[in-house]
Motif scaffolding. Structure first.
Motif, PDB file in Angstrom:
ATOM      1  N   ASP A 179      21.356  26.914  -9.815  1.00  0.00           N
ATOM      2  CA  ASP A 179      21.970  25.606 -10.053  1.00  0.00           C
ATOM      3  C   ASP A 179      22.483  25.460 -11.475  1.00  0.00           C
ATOM      4  N   ALA A 180      21.831  26.137 -12.415  1.00  0.00           N
ATOM      5  CA  ALA A 180      22.206  26.074 -13.828  1.00  0.00           C
ATOM      6  C   ALA A 180      21.330  27.070 -14.569  1.00  0.00           C
ATOM      7  N   TYR A 182      18.380  27.222 -17.311  1.00  0.00           N
ATOM      8  CA  TYR A 182      17.343  26.293 -17.733  1.00  0.00           C
ATOM      9  C   TYR A 182      16.581  26.832 -18.943  1.00  0.00           C
ATOM     10  N   ARG A 194      17.654  21.582 -17.715  1.00  0.00           N
ATOM     11  CA  ARG A 194      18.973  22.213 -17.618  1.00  0.00           C
ATOM     12  C   ARG A 194      19.630  22.320 -18.981  1.00  0.00           C
ATOM     13  N   THR A 247      25.259  23.708  -3.980  1.00  0.00           N
ATOM     14  CA  THR A 247      25.199  22.340  -3.460  1.00  0.00           C
ATOM     15  C   THR A 247      26.583  21.893  -2.993  1.00  0.00           C
ATOM     16  N   ASN A 250      30.083  21.200  -5.155  1.00  0.00           N
ATOM     17  CA  ASN A 250      30.147  21.838  -6.472  1.00  0.00           C
ATOM     18  C   ASN A 250      31.339  22.779  -6.607  1.00  0.00           C
ATOM     19  N   GLU A 261      28.220  17.027 -12.817  1.00  0.00           N
ATOM     20  CA  GLU A 261      27.011  16.557 -13.492  1.00  0.00           C
ATOM     21  C   GLU A 261      25.885  17.577 -13.387  1.00  0.00           C
ATOM     22  N   SER A 262      26.226  18.774 -13.002  1.00  0.00           N
ATOM     23  CA  SER A 262      25.217  19.826 -12.864  1.00  0.00           C
ATOM     24  C   SER A 262      25.816  21.125 -13.387  1.00  0.00           C
TER      25      SER A 262
END
Length: 272
Positions: A179-180, A182, A194, A247, A250, A261-262
């Motif tokens: 997702d990112a 971290y 994140r 997600t 995205n 926002e991610s």
């Protein structure tokens, strides 16, 4: 305007299994890319994907990534290449079903390696397809290696080579995986946060905390991918690398340039 996309092997397969394609996710991402192409038809897209539980499992079984010194037999090299191609066919068919002009290009057919790195790769057909509005699809693959006999060339290495050595240099690379990035491994540390942007200011800290891949991976894991992408953004002025998760929404947003926002952006320049 060119955009390179990589669908991570851990996203489109279960890397803890064997040849376990995640068909719903593959179809979702294909549909999102089709929407993005409608929103931004001027963007030329090249797509690469990892081999996940197809190529990585076979490569580990036969030791292809360790070269001839590991006793790799011709059958092992062929079986690994065949496994990668099976996943590639699944991805290409999903893209075609979504109405995208996807066309597969097998890297090992025209690539030589040297010590696990790309020594030469004839990419003119890929460049022409991209310029003609097709959607070239490449994948992490086996390679003949002048130094060690055999090697595995990751999708990130392929994208980096195209970015640096072709006539289709991208302004954006999108890696669909975690997702990112971290501050710690979010799978193990609930306090991990994140990191929205990686730049020269925080690169060393980020690399120190980067972890390897979950499941079988013969291409180095997260840290090696971040190091490679940093070298790329510093060598290509204006290039941004976006790391996003699968997600829904995205990928469409990242390709079309909509705010997200991610995820995490890697850039070597100060934003305007």
């Amino acid at each position: 305007m060119y955009t390179f996309i990589k669908l991570g092997g851990s996203v489109i397969t279960d890397k803890r299994g064997e040849e376990a394609a995640d068909l719903p996710v593959i179809r979702q991402l294909a549909a999102e890319l089709a929407v993005a192409r409608q929103l931004r038809p001027e963007v030329r897209v090249l797509l690469g994907h990892g081999s996940g539980s197809f190529g990585h499992v076979a490569a580990t079984r036969y030791g292809v990534h360790r070269g001839r010194a590991a006793g790799v037999e011709p059958c092992g090299l062929a079986m690994t290449a065949s496994a990668a191609l099976r996943l590639n066919r699944i991805v290409v068919e999903a893209l075609l079903d979504a109405g995208l002009p996807a066309m597969a290009f097998q890297p090992s057919a025209t690539l030589w390696a040297e010590g696990g790195q790309i020594a030469s790769w004839a990419t003119d057909h890929i460049e022409h397809a991209l310029q003609e509005g097709l959607l070239p699809v490449i994948h992490g693959d086996v390679a003949f290696d002048h130094q060690q006999g055999t090697a595995i060339i990751s999708t990130e290495l392929l994208l980096a080579h195209l970015a640096l050595s072709s006539n289709v240099a991208p302004n954006r690379i999108i890696l669909v995986g975690e997702d990112a990035v971290y501050t710690a491994d979010p799978h193990r540390d609930p306090e991990a946060t994140r990191i929205p942007v990686i730049s020269a200011d925080n690169l060393a800290t980020v690399l120190h905390g980067a972890s390897g891949s979950h499941g079988v991976d013969v291409t180095g894991g997260m840290r090696s991918k971040l190091e490679l992408m940093w070298r790329l953004v510093t060598a290509c002025p204006g290039l941004e690398v976006h790391l996003i998760g699968p997600t829904p929404g995205n990928l469409t947003a990242a390709v079309s340039g909509s705010p997200l926002e991610s995820g995490t952006i890697i850039r070597a320049y100060a934003p305007r």
